[in-house]
Design a protein around this motif. Structure first.
Motif, PDB file in Angstrom:
ATOM      1  N   SER A  81       0.814  -1.220   0.000  1.00 21.80           N
ATOM      2  CA  SER A  81       0.000   0.000   0.000  1.00 21.80           C
ATOM      3  C   SER A  81       0.844   1.265   0.000  1.00 21.80           C
ATOM      4  O   SER A  81       0.374   2.326  -0.399  1.00 21.80           O
ATOM      5  N   GLU A  82       2.119   1.178   0.440  1.00 27.16           N
ATOM      6  CA  GLU A  82       2.963   2.361   0.525  1.00 27.16           C
ATOM      7  C   GLU A  82       4.113   2.348  -0.479  1.00 27.16           C
ATOM      8  O   GLU A  82       4.953   3.235  -0.455  1.00 27.16           O
ATOM      9  N   VAL A  83       4.177   1.341  -1.334  1.00 23.03           N
ATOM     10  CA  VAL A  83       5.348   1.174  -2.188  1.00 23.03           C
ATOM     11  C   VAL A  83       5.521   2.339  -3.162  1.00 23.03           C
ATOM     12  O   VAL A  83       6.648   2.669  -3.536  1.00 23.03           O
ATOM     13  N   HIS A  84       4.453   2.974  -3.574  1.00 17.41           N
ATOM     14  CA  HIS A  84       4.561   4.067  -4.539  1.00 17.41           C
ATOM     15  C   HIS A  84       4.595   5.445  -3.873  1.00 17.41           C
ATOM     16  O   HIS A  84       4.769   6.452  -4.554  1.00 17.41           O
ATOM     17  N   THR A  85       4.419   5.490  -2.547  1.00 15.30           N
ATOM     18  CA  THR A  85       4.375   6.776  -1.843  1.00 15.30           C
ATOM     19  C   THR A  85       5.519   6.877  -0.850  1.00 15.30           C
ATOM     20  O   THR A  85       6.626   7.259  -1.200  1.00 15.30           O
ATOM     21  N   ASP A  86       5.243   6.536   0.425  1.00 15.33           N
ATOM     22  CA  ASP A  86       6.251   6.706   1.476  1.00 15.33           C
ATOM     23  C   ASP A  86       7.489   5.853   1.239  1.00 15.33           C
ATOM     24  O   ASP A  86       8.604   6.252   1.590  1.00 15.33           O
ATOM     25  N   LEU A  87       7.338   4.661   0.684  1.00  9.43           N
ATOM     26  CA  LEU A  87       8.436   3.703   0.573  1.00  9.43           C
ATOM     27  C   LEU A  87       8.969   3.572  -0.846  1.00  9.43           C
ATOM     28  O   LEU A  87       9.487   2.529  -1.244  1.00  9.43           O
ATOM     29  N   ILE A  88       8.862   4.651  -1.609  1.00 12.90           N
ATOM     30  CA  ILE A  88       9.310   4.615  -2.996  1.00 12.90           C
ATOM     31  C   ILE A  88      10.826   4.379  -3.094  1.00 12.90           C
ATOM     32  O   ILE A  88      11.307   3.687  -3.987  1.00 12.90           O
ATOM     33  N   LEU A  89      11.580   4.945  -2.160  1.00 13.05           N
ATOM     34  CA  LEU A  89      13.031   4.763  -2.197  1.00 13.05           C
ATOM     35  C   LEU A  89      13.407   3.310  -1.937  1.00 13.05           C
ATOM     36  O   LEU A  89      14.317   2.766  -2.584  1.00 13.05           O
ATOM     37  N   ALA A  90      12.702   2.660  -0.984  1.00 11.41           N
ATOM     38  CA  ALA A  90      12.948   1.234  -0.725  1.00 11.41           C
ATOM     39  C   ALA A  90      12.642   0.408  -1.966  1.00 11.41           C
ATOM     40  O   ALA A  90      13.357  -0.540  -2.296  1.00 11.41           O
ATOM     41  N   TYR A  91      11.576   0.786  -2.676  1.00 12.39           N
ATOM     42  CA  TYR A  91      11.233   0.081  -3.907  1.00 12.39           C
ATOM     43  C   TYR A  91      12.334   0.247  -4.956  1.00 12.39           C
ATOM     44  O   TYR A  91      12.701  -0.706  -5.653  1.00 12.39           O
ATOM     45  N   ILE A  92      12.891   1.478  -5.056  1.00 10.00           N
ATOM     46  CA  ILE A  92      13.969   1.726  -6.015  1.00 10.00           C
ATOM     47  C   ILE A  92      15.187   0.865  -5.666  1.00 10.00           C
ATOM     48  O   ILE A  92      15.815   0.252  -6.543  1.00 10.00           O
ATOM     49  N   ILE A  93      15.510   0.791  -4.373  1.00  9.43           N
ATOM     50  CA  ILE A  93      16.672   0.020  -3.932  1.00  9.43           C
ATOM     51  C   ILE A  93      16.524  -1.448  -4.312  1.00  9.43           C
ATOM     52  O   ILE A  93      17.429  -2.057  -4.895  1.00  9.43           O
ATOM     53  N   TYR A  94      15.362  -2.001  -4.009  1.00  9.81           N
ATOM     54  CA  TYR A  94      15.187  -3.438  -4.172  1.00  9.81           C
ATOM     55  C   TYR A  94      14.686  -3.862  -5.553  1.00  9.81           C
ATOM     56  O   TYR A  94      14.585  -5.050  -5.835  1.00  9.81           O
ATOM     57  N   SER A  95      14.382  -2.887  -6.402  1.00 10.43           N
ATOM     58  CA  SER A  95      13.991  -3.219  -7.780  1.00 10.43           C
ATOM     59  C   SER A  95      15.073  -2.856  -8.787  1.00 10.43           C
ATOM     60  O   SER A  95      15.330  -3.588  -9.731  1.00 10.43           O
ATOM     61  N   PHE A  96      15.712  -1.704  -8.584  1.00 10.64           N
ATOM     62  CA  PHE A  96      16.705  -1.217  -9.538  1.00 10.64           C
ATOM     63  C   PHE A  96      18.126  -1.302  -8.982  1.00 10.64           C
ATOM     64  O   PHE A  96      19.083  -1.104  -9.723  1.00 10.64           O
ATOM     65  N   GLY A  97      18.260  -1.535  -7.678  1.00  4.87           N
ATOM     66  CA  GLY A  97      19.585  -1.668  -7.078  1.00  4.87           C
ATOM     67  C   GLY A  97      20.043  -0.398  -6.381  1.00  4.87           C
ATOM     68  O   GLY A  97      19.450   0.669  -6.505  1.00  4.87           O
ATOM     69  N   TRP A  98      21.141  -0.545  -5.633  1.00  4.67           N
ATOM     70  CA  TRP A  98      21.669   0.569  -4.847  1.00  4.67           C
ATOM     71  C   TRP A  98      22.185   1.703  -5.729  1.00  4.67           C
ATOM     72  O   TRP A  98      22.138   2.874  -5.328  1.00  4.67           O
ATOM     73  N   LEU A  99      22.692   1.391  -6.895  1.00  2.84           N
ATOM     74  CA  LEU A  99      23.220   2.433  -7.769  1.00  2.84           C
ATOM     75  C   LEU A  99      22.121   3.423  -8.158  1.00  2.84           C
ATOM     76  O   LEU A  99      22.322   4.646  -8.106  1.00  2.84           O
ATOM     77  N   ALA A 100      20.961   2.908  -8.540  1.00  2.00           N
ATOM     78  CA  ALA A 100      19.837   3.781  -8.894  1.00  2.00           C
ATOM     79  C   ALA A 100      19.396   4.607  -7.692  1.00  2.00           C
ATOM     80  O   ALA A 100      19.088   5.802  -7.821  1.00  2.00           O
ATOM     81  N   ALA A 101      19.370   3.983  -6.513  1.00  3.33           N
ATOM     82  CA  ALA A 101      18.966   4.702  -5.302  1.00  3.33           C
ATOM     83  C   ALA A 101      19.960   5.810  -4.973  1.00  3.33           C
ATOM     84  O   ALA A 101      19.566   6.916  -4.578  1.00  3.33           O
ATOM     85  N   LEU A 102      21.247   5.538  -5.143  1.00  7.98           N
ATOM     86  CA  LEU A 102      22.261   6.554  -4.865  1.00  7.98           C
ATOM     87  C   LEU A 102      22.155   7.730  -5.833  1.00  7.98           C
ATOM     88  O   LEU A 102      22.371   8.889  -5.450  1.00  7.98           O
TER      89      LEU A 102
END
Length: 417
Positions: A296-317
């Motif tokens: 329920s929060e993956v696209h809002t509050d937890l978007i950064l966590a989604y980026i980390i675990y879907s695209f990797g740490w490089l994308a998050a950085l």
């Protein structure tokens, strides 16, 4: 036509050729003084007043040529670095929304059409941002007290008749429910910048009165349980106090006392907080594994966590670097602003973005139980995206007029002997 009217016509015609209206008043004053100085010099040589005026205008040169030179010199500057960082972060967020809607297993988000809606929000936000860049931000200053009164009134209504959606207080206005506490920190920046830009914190009575003014909205927000907005507002108040020359003891005392209740409630909330557990992340990409509470929060509050675990740490950085660059950029800009209201305004907005970014980072790293803290320019949501774009528009407007207290350059004016 009077003789002096020739000067006025010349100046009026010249200003029509200079698109940056912010410098018109300075240019009119400088050219008026320069023309009169030239006139007096020519009259001292024995010329009549009319002849002296004609010679002064001739010395100034063709109005078209001078107007073109001054228009180029005083062209309204755009903070391209800030603009590009915002647009790049926004495109990054839009890309994530596209992936969530069209290439993820979240059927609920696909049905919500979050990419389509986000695209509309971003486009509307860019229009608002560029519109505010063109408007003189100083016009807001005279409305500071009214904005403050309206903010207090709406917060009271939120406390008394507000409804809770996912434990966040909303105000039901009939045709919509509004998360007003999310808007409040931005409104407090605008109102406090206008009220405290010339505040005398050394006056004991005014000092207590100022602290009281800041305390009321914070107390009301804490009452609603909007802890994230309360903490952000406290940081905004501390930044405004420090920048408006309150002493360090006043700022620290206010911040500590104002933080007691929110922190106590936050600690109580953390006792029942269970963090989300998702799959292992790699430098570039990984398989996403989520619990139902995370969806329920993956696209809002937890978007950064989604980026980390879907695209990797490089994308998050990269995402983090864009936001950090933006915050650093506006902090640097604040140092170059001459107008005290503009300096407070841009400093307050920098405090909002910084606090919001840090809190969202803690939430996404499962280090904080706070909810309702979006990642700037990336999380899904119409209201916060529009607020952030409006804020950037104000920042660009301040940057455009940051040197306005300085005199206009006379480099293109003919020098008198």
């Amino acid at each position: 036509m009077g003789l002096e009217d020739k000067f006025e016509m010349y100046i009026s015609d010249l200003c029509k050729r200079i698109k940056n209206k912010d410098v018109h008043a300075h240019i009119k004053l400088e050219i008026h003084d320069h023309l009169h100085t030239l006139k007096e010099e020519f009259m001292s040589t024995g010329l009549s007043e009319e002849e002296a005026i004609d010679q002064a205008l001739a010395r100034m040169g063709d109005v078209g040529v001078l107007g073109k030179q001054l228009n180029k010199t005083h062209k309204a500057p755009m903070d391209v670095k800030t603009l590009l960082s915002v647009l790049t972060a926004s495109l990054f967020g839009l890309l994530v929304m596209y992936y969530l809607q069209f290439h993820s297993a979240f059927t609920e988000l696909q049905e919500m059409k979050i990419f389509n809606k986000s695209l509309v929000y971003y486009l509307l936000g860019v229009v608002l941002m560029l519109s505010l860049f063109m408007i003189d931000y100083r016009r807001l200053m005279k409305y500071s007290k009214y904005i403050y009164a309206a903010t207090i009134l709406i917060l009271l209504l939120t406390v008394l008749i507000g409804v809770r959606v996912d434990d966040v207080p909303f105000l039901n206005v009939g045709f919509a429910t509004i998360n007003f506490t999310e808007i409040t920190p931005f409104l407090l920046v605008v109102t406090f910048a206008g009220m405290f830009h010339s505040w005398d914190w050394n006056d004991n009575q005014k000092s207590w009165f100022g602290i009281g003014i800041m305390s009321i909205p914070i107390l009301l927000m804490a009452t609603t349980g909007a802890f994230a907005a309360t903490i952000i507002s406290i940081i905004v108040c501390a930044a405004i106090m420090h920048t408006s020359s309150s002493n360090l003891k006043q700022t620290i005392t206010f911040t500590v006392v104002a933080s007691i209740w929110p922190i106590w409630n936050l600690l109580s909330l953390s006792q029942s907080y269970t963090d989300f557990k998702i799959g292992e992340a790699y430098l570039i990409g990984s398989a996403l594994q989520v619990s139902p509470s995370f969806i329920s929060e993956v696209h809002t509050d937890l978007i950064l966590a989604y980026i980390i675990y879907s695209f990797g740490w490089l994308a998050a950085l990269i995402a983090l670097a864009l936001v950090i660059f933006f915050i650093c950029r506006i902090l640097i800009t604040a140092k170059s602003v001459n107008h005290p209201y503009g300096k407070l305004l841009i400093t307050g907005l920098a405090a909002v973005f910084s606090a919001q970014f840090i809190l969202s980072l803690l939430t996404n790293l499962s280090l904080s139980p706070l909810t309702g803290v979006p990642v700037p320019f990336m999380s899904y949501g119409g209201s916060h995206l529009l607020l952030e774009m409006i804020s950037v528009g104000l920042i660009l407007s301040v940057y455009r007029r940051r040197k306005n207290k300085e005199a206009v350059s006379l480099a293109h004016f003919p020098q008198s002997n």
